[in-house]
Design a protein around this motif. Structure first.
Motif, mmCIF file in Angstrom:
data_model
loop_
_atom_site.group_PDB
_atom_site.id
_atom_site.type_symbol
_atom_site.label_atom_id
_atom_site.label_comp_id
_atom_site.label_asym_id
_atom_site.label_seq_id
_atom_site.Cartn_x
_atom_site.Cartn_y
_atom_site.Cartn_z
ATOM 1 N N GLY A 1 0.426 -1.275 -0.145
ATOM 2 C CA GLY A 1 0.019 0.112 -0.063
ATOM 3 C C GLY A 1 0.558 1.316 0.309
ATOM 4 N N GLN A 2 1.911 1.040 -0.994
ATOM 5 C CA GLN A 2 3.240 2.084 -0.310
ATOM 6 C C GLN A 2 2.485 4.111 -1.168
ATOM 7 O OE1 GLN A 2 5.167 2.727 -3.370
ATOM 8 N NE2 GLN A 2 5.090 4.852 -2.436
ATOM 9 N N SER A 3 1.815 3.171 -2.579
ATOM 10 C CA SER A 3 1.175 4.358 -3.169
ATOM 11 C C SER A 3 0.500 5.498 -1.838
ATOM 12 C CB SER A 3 0.393 3.429 -4.003
ATOM 13 O OG SER A 3 1.686 2.628 -5.167
ATOM 14 N N PHE A 4 0.083 4.706 -0.985
ATOM 15 C CA PHE A 4 -1.629 5.480 -0.505
ATOM 16 C C PHE A 4 -1.041 6.388 0.551
ATOM 17 C CE2 PHE A 4 -4.438 1.965 -1.483
ATOM 18 C CZ PHE A 4 -4.833 2.318 -2.748
ATOM 19 N N GLY A 5 -0.225 7.041 -0.248
ATOM 20 C CA GLY A 5 0.441 8.569 0.642
ATOM 21 C C GLY A 5 2.125 8.283 1.756
ATOM 22 N N VAL A 6 2.718 6.631 1.478
ATOM 23 C CA VAL A 6 3.394 6.326 1.999
ATOM 24 C C VAL A 6 4.760 6.868 1.272
ATOM 25 C CG1 VAL A 6 5.125 4.827 2.997
ATOM 26 C CG2 VAL A 6 2.230 4.611 3.432
ATOM 27 N N ALA A 7 5.740 7.794 1.993
ATOM 28 C CA ALA A 7 6.983 7.791 0.482
ATOM 29 C C ALA A 7 7.832 6.841 0.181
ATOM 30 C CB ALA A 7 7.183 9.375 1.115
ATOM 31 N N ILE A 8 9.093 7.182 -0.669
ATOM 32 C CA ILE A 8 9.652 6.126 -0.979
ATOM 33 C C ILE A 8 10.635 6.500 -0.169
ATOM 34 C CG2 ILE A 8 10.599 5.303 -2.993
ATOM 35 C CD1 ILE A 8 8.987 6.471 -5.216
ATOM 36 N N ALA A 9 11.001 7.133 0.223
ATOM 37 C CA ALA A 9 12.331 7.608 0.957
ATOM 38 C C ALA A 9 13.037 6.710 1.031
ATOM 39 C CB ALA A 9 11.762 7.006 2.864
ATOM 40 N N TYR A 10 14.129 6.436 0.209
ATOM 41 C CA TYR A 10 15.030 5.707 -0.421
ATOM 42 C C TYR A 10 14.909 4.219 -0.011
ATOM 43 C CZ TYR A 10 17.183 9.645 -1.945
ATOM 44 O OH TYR A 10 18.065 11.150 -2.753
ATOM 45 N N GLY A 11 13.863 3.499 -0.578
ATOM 46 C CA GLY A 11 13.282 1.905 0.159
ATOM 47 C C GLY A 11 12.844 1.469 0.730
ATOM 48 N N GLY A 12 12.117 2.459 1.620
ATOM 49 C CA GLY A 12 11.265 1.698 2.524
ATOM 50 C C GLY A 12 10.756 3.255 3.542
ATOM 51 N N PRO A 13 9.562 2.931 4.910
ATOM 52 C CA PRO A 13 9.594 1.449 4.990
ATOM 53 C C PRO A 13 8.063 1.250 4.141
ATOM 54 C CG PRO A 13 8.823 3.603 6.331
ATOM 55 C CD PRO A 13 9.398 4.083 5.424
ATOM 56 N N HIS A 14 7.239 0.286 3.815
ATOM 57 C CA HIS A 14 6.360 0.311 3.151
ATOM 58 C C HIS A 14 5.216 -0.236 4.232
ATOM 59 C CE1 HIS A 14 8.627 0.303 -0.734
ATOM 60 N NE2 HIS A 14 9.377 0.084 -0.380
ATOM 61 N N VAL A 15 4.566 -0.632 3.489
ATOM 62 C CA VAL A 15 2.905 -1.049 4.363
ATOM 63 C C VAL A 15 2.167 -2.187 3.608
ATOM 64 C CG1 VAL A 15 1.760 0.821 3.223
ATOM 65 C CG2 VAL A 15 0.642 -0.525 5.713
ATOM 66 N N GLY A 16 2.709 -3.589 4.105
ATOM 67 C CA GLY A 16 1.423 -4.160 3.261
ATOM 68 C C GLY A 16 0.112 -5.081 3.731
ATOM 69 N N PHE A 17 -0.421 -5.407 2.832
ATOM 70 C CA PHE A 17 -2.064 -5.331 3.425
ATOM 71 C C PHE A 17 -2.588 -7.253 3.188
ATOM 72 C CE2 PHE A 17 -2.126 -3.660 -0.695
ATOM 73 C CZ PHE A 17 -3.508 -4.120 -1.810
ATOM 74 N N ILE A 18 -2.424 -8.045 4.149
ATOM 75 C CA ILE A 18 -4.016 -9.128 3.243
ATOM 76 C C ILE A 18 -5.285 -8.770 3.929
ATOM 77 C CG2 ILE A 18 -4.083 -11.467 4.090
ATOM 78 C CD1 ILE A 18 -0.597 -11.236 4.598
ATOM 79 N N ALA A 19 -5.679 -9.516 3.029
ATOM 80 C CA ALA A 19 -7.324 -9.143 2.836
ATOM 81 C C ALA A 19 -8.204 -11.202 2.241
ATOM 82 C CB ALA A 19 -8.155 -8.732 2.211
ATOM 83 N N THR A 20 -9.209 -11.347 2.774
ATOM 84 C CA THR A 20 -9.637 -12.585 2.305
ATOM 85 C C THR A 20 -10.792 -12.675 3.077
ATOM 86 O OG1 THR A 20 -8.834 -15.066 2.966
ATOM 87 C CG2 THR A 20 -9.593 -13.718 4.859
#
Length: 442
Positions: A251-270
């Motif tokens: 979900g990095q595209s949703f307002g989370v800066a790239i910042a030279y490799g991180g941090p990121h934000v994963g998600f799981i839905a089921t």
């Protein structure tokens, strides 16, 4: 303890070895005014070449505009805490934010439930695969070769420790997954999941047909949909509609800066069927005795701090602050804003592809529809073209020979709403100039 270790005393146990011990006082700069410190860091920033480069990079980390409201809210002191929200009575604000994040992911993927985020898209895939293994009792996975190579490496790392076998499906000539052998391979009924990414690593929309996913399900195999570019969910068919039992992604595209490799934000839905297998935190909403909404962590028996070695997953934390940023971004953009932004990505990517492939010797490697990135074949060596672009302060894209030796003459290029027509024109102008030299060096 000292006797077992063989140390005479606690001082001996914690003594710093002479080879690394400090031999004198540490030279620390005297206190400085805040304005002086800011100027110093501005100077450091100016020395960082990345700030003056034009970028056409993507491959799982995307340059998107972040509205100022994201930082204004997310950086409030109330949110800047490392405290784990196990005590619901003092964590209602953060629990509500996580609950809203889960709700947004469920809406975007079309699935029933989402968790409170995980570390990044790669670990989300690994955790989703473990869910499928636990659900089916099978010890093998069938993974598309068009899934992000780094995601597949992380998956293999997890799988090796759990003795899970991984087989791969080749990509087809058009850049999508070659599903022609799926029926025969699934007939063995040994695969826990079929794993497909859409848009895939090549940018191609790679959603399996509904009749294929139904056939997969009849064999008892789950379908896992991987989303590395979350913004695509605003315009493409959600994973639930093309048959995914589990959707994982970044979900990095949703307002989370790239910042030279991180941090990121994963998600799981089921789906609800696999609710108790979903890893990590899960926030639920109820009401208190006064009828007011109340939030709490729920179904925690999945986590290692409750069930220890019998836990579904060893993840018992999440990228809470990144998920908060993403939640604020989604609330600010809304459905219309997300769709408009995704449409701009499509327009910019099409403009980039049309202009780049108009340069002599450059052509589109694949023909499948794409979202905001695509693969271009270059004359000569792709690494030489990228090096020539870098000398002009242009990051032209990702060298695909690094991951796929047969694509050594190809570059993965990306455009987002942040890419301007002027930047595209400059890139095309430089490509026209450097292409003959790159071709001559083959």
């Amino acid at each position: 303890m000292l006797r077992v270790i063989g140390a005479e005393s606690l001082d001996e146990l914690v003594a710093v070895p002479a080879a690394v011990a400090l031999r004198g006082p540490v030279s620390v700069a005297p206190a400085r005014a805040e304005s002086e410190i800011a100027a110093t860091f501005d100077a450091f920033s100016a020395r960082t070449p990345g700030s003056v480069y034009t970028s056409f990079l993507g491959a799982g980390a995307y340059r998107h505009y972040t509205p100022p409201i994201v930082g204004a809210i997310a950086m409030r002191g109330e949110f800047l805490t490392a405290y784990t929200p196990y005590q619901a009575e003092v964590s209602q604000g953060y629990l509500q934010a996580i609950y809203e994040w889960q709700t947004y992911i469920a809406l975007l993927t079309g699935l029933d439930v989402a968790n409170a985020s995980v570390y990044d898209g790669a670990t989300a895939l690994a955790e989703g695969a473990i869910m499928a293994v636990n659900a089916t009792g099978r010890r093998a996975l069938l993974v598309s070769a068009a899934v992000h190579p780094n995601y597949r490496l992380v998956l293999r790392t997890y799988a090796a420790g759990l003795e899970i076998e991984i087989d791969e499906l080749a990509y087809a000539p058009d850049g999508t997954t070659d599903f022609s052998t799926v029926a025969a391979r699934l007939a063995e009924q040994r695969y826990a999941a079929l794993i497909v990414q859409s848009p895939n690593f090549f940018g191609a929309v790679d959603m399996p047909a509904s009749d294929l996913t139904q056939a997969v399900k009849t064999t008892g195999t789950l379908v896992i949909g991987v989303i590395a570019e979350a913004l695509s969910l605003a315009v493409l068919t959600p994973p639930a509609q093309w048959g995914a039992d589990i959707a994982v992604g970044e979900g990095q595209s949703f307002g989370v800066a790239i910042a030279y490799g991180g941090p990121h934000v994963g998600f799981i839905a089921t789906t609800t069927e696999h609710l108790r297998r979903i890893p990590g935190r899960l926030v639920g909403r109820t009401v208190d005795k006064h009828g007011n909404s109340a939030y709490t962590l729920t179904l925690q028996a999945r986590e290692q701090h409750i069930r220890r070695e019998k836990a579904t997953s060893n993840i018992c934390t999440n990228q809470a602050h990144c998920a908060l940023c993403a939640t604020i971004y989604l609330a600010a953009m809304g459905q219309t804003g997300l769709r408009d932004c995704a449409a701009q990505n499509l327009a910019r990517a099409r403009e980039l592809q049309a202009k780049v492939t108009s340069v002599g010797g450059f052509s589109a490697r694949f023909r499948a529809p794409t979202f905001n990135e695509f693969v271009v074949r270059v004359p000569g060596r792709a690494s030489a073209v990228l090096a020539a672009l870098s000398a002009r302060r242009i990051l032209g894209g990702v060298y695909l020979g690094r991951f796929y030796p047969e694509l050594a003459d190809c570059i993965l290029m990306t455009a987002t709403e942040m890419t301007t027509p002027a930047e595209i024109d400059t890139l095309v102008s430089v490509l026209a100039e450097v292409a003959p030299h790159a071709a001559a060096r083959v």
